[in-house]
Scaffold this motif. Structure first.
Motif, PDB file in Angstrom:
ATOM      1  N   GLU A 239       0.852  -1.189   0.000  1.00  0.00           N
ATOM      2  CA  GLU A 239       0.000   0.000   0.000  1.00  0.00           C
ATOM      3  C   GLU A 239       0.888   1.239   0.000  1.00  0.00           C
ATOM      4  O   GLU A 239       2.033   1.191   0.454  1.00  0.00           O
ATOM      5  N   SER A 241       0.670   5.820   0.148  1.00  0.00           N
ATOM      6  CA  SER A 241      -0.178   6.963   0.441  1.00  0.00           C
ATOM      7  C   SER A 241       0.644   8.243   0.357  1.00  0.00           C
ATOM      8  O   SER A 241       1.879   8.217   0.431  1.00  0.00           O
ATOM      9  N   GLU A 259      -5.073   7.715  -0.255  1.00  0.00           N
ATOM     10  CA  GLU A 259      -4.677   6.368  -0.646  1.00  0.00           C
ATOM     11  C   GLU A 259      -5.483   5.999  -1.871  1.00  0.00           C
ATOM     12  O   GLU A 259      -6.346   6.764  -2.320  1.00  0.00           O
ATOM     13  N   GLN A 273      -4.810   8.868  -5.811  1.00  0.00           N
ATOM     14  CA  GLN A 273      -3.499   8.230  -5.744  1.00  0.00           C
ATOM     15  C   GLN A 273      -3.418   7.199  -6.869  1.00  0.00           C
ATOM     16  O   GLN A 273      -4.195   6.244  -6.920  1.00  0.00           O
TER      17      GLN A 273
END
Length: 454
Positions: A239, A241, A259, A273
């Motif tokens: 992930e 961000s 995100e 994003q």
């Protein structure tokens, strides 16, 4: 001999046909696969590299608008044809539905009763009025208050529920048209763009798809920090961000960590994003030990720079891998000795500080850390039709619930005197979910039998 249709009637029937609706939906579904398989709105170079196609193949597909199919003339034509089909079908069938709801048949004759799959005949004792009053009471309690008509010694009852559920399909049709209108508003007055922002920097311009120059916006967006987490044992991002700050006239007016699927929206522009990458060379920090004396120093510097070591030698960082062959962060380096001779490149691992002991040599090297500056890749979208689309989606849910989960249920009763007793005919139907109505009708018959026999 049937009357021959003229040209206008044939055109009208064509646009009202269910066959046209099915074919158009199938074509929309099939062509939408193109937009799923082929990424949209990329540059020519990206398409040729991504799919290994030649320039002539790219030009042929681009001429058919496969790379921007949701704005293509043929896709918009299919959507327009489907919209016209919905409108024509609704116009053709709506007057009949309005008449059924507003002008129901209040008196059922023998012909109408024969069409019911749910019907019953009962012989009761008493008068027409007394039997009628008992049936009115049961219907009011178990179903709906009936309309009563007395005529020629007979009594006719009619009760209904869910009449307006017949309009659910038209609410659904309208919602689809509203969604189409919202999409058209977004296509005409909206846009999609992109921008890359390096950590610690701000921008006040965005790049439209295919544009050669940036487009200014009336505020700034700053990237305070970018974070990325990787799956253990691999280099795939888990992930990522970005900490974004919106500035107007140098003043911070909004902060948000975005995100994937959690964008920032300000003044009609939405920042999603989308991607990330490294900006510039990484900065390395090594611990170097002189094996003969045991003296240890820490050196810090960018890739390709000569980092001074005791005795006139220098360490040169040459490259970095986030996860080298699943052993974690690794750096490639070489050592320049005092006579300016470059040594052979070697690897050092952050997670295995003793790994360089096997190499030997004058200096032992340990990788302590690597600082990398990232940029965040943002997709920028403006869609003034999004609230129209949301309204259409809300109506779609309401209309679908009305069309599929509710039904128009009707019950007719005729009460008339016979030679021995009072004859009662009961019939009913529902325009949807017939099995559930059949169960309800059986229960209603039992309640009427109990009431009339008491």
């Amino acid at each position: 001999m049937s009357k021959q249709q003229n040209f206008e009637d044939r055109i009208w029937d064509f646009f009202c046909s269910l066959k046209l609706a099915i074919i158009t939906l199938i074509l929309l579904a099939l062509t939408s696969i193109i937009g799923t398989v082929i990424q949209q709105n990329k540059s020519p170079q990206e398409y040729m590299e991504m799919y290994g196609m030649s320039e002539s193949t790219y030009k042929a597909l681009d001429a058919m608008q496969f790379f921007d199919m949701y704005h293509s003339y043929w896709f918009l034509s299919l959507m327009g044809l489907f919209a016209v089909n919905l409108i024509c079908c609704s116009i053709k069938r709506l007057p009949r539905i309005i008449k059924v709801v507003r002008e129901p048949v209040l008196k059922a004759d023998d012909g109408l009763f024969r069409t019911f799959s749910n019907r019953e005949e009962i012989v009761a004792q008493g008068t027409v009025e007394s039997v009628r009053d008992k049936i009115v009471a049961v219907l009011g309690q178990k179903f709906a208050g009936p309309v009563v008509n007395d005529e020629d010694g007979k009594s006719y009852l009619f009760a209904q529920k869910g009449a307006y559920s017949r309009f659910g399909v038209y609410v659904t049709h309208t919602s689809i048209l509203i969604i189409f209108i919202g999409a058209m508003i977004g296509n005409v007055w909206g846009f999609k763009a992109y921008v890359n922002i390096t950590e610690g920097e701000s921008i006040n311009m965005i790049w439209m798809r295919g544009a050669q120059v940036p487009t200014p916006i009336d505020f700034e967006v700053r990237n305070d920090d970018f974070k990325v987490e990787f799956y253990e044992g691999g280099g795939r991002p888990k992930e990522y961000s970005s900490d974004l700050v919106v500035l107007e006239n140098g003043q911070e007016v909004m902060k948000k960590t975005i995100e994937v699927n959690h964008p920032l929206t300000y003044k009609g522009l939405t920042f999603y994003q989308s991607s990330y990458g490294t900006a510039g060379d990484p900065v390395y920090r090594f611990r170097v030990t002189h094996r003969a004396t045991g003296k240890t120093v820490e050196v810090v510097g960018a890739q390709g720079k000569h980092l001074g070591l005791p005795g006139g030698a220098a360490l040169i960082p040459m490259g970095y891998a986030e996860n080298y062959q699943n052993f974690g962060p690794a750096a490639q380096a070489s050592i320049v000795t005092g006579n300016q001779q470059n040594g052979s490149p070697f690897l050092v691992f952050k997670n295995y500080p003793q790994f360089d002991d096997r190499r030997g040599g004058e200096f032992g090297v340990t990788l302590l850390d690597v600082q990398r500056v990232y940029y965040t890749g943002l997709q920028v979208a403006k869609d003034p039709g999004v609230w129209v689309v949301w309204l259409g989606c809300l109506l779609l849910v309401v209309g679908s619930c009305g069309a599929f989960f509710l039904s128009h249920r009707r019950i007719w009763v005729t009460i008339q005197p016979l030679e021995k007793g009072i004859g009662v005919k009961i019939g009913g139907n529902a325009h949807r979910n017939q099995p559930a109505f059949a169960l309800f009708f059986d229960e209603l018959k039992k309640d009427l039998d109990d009431a009339l026999s008491s």
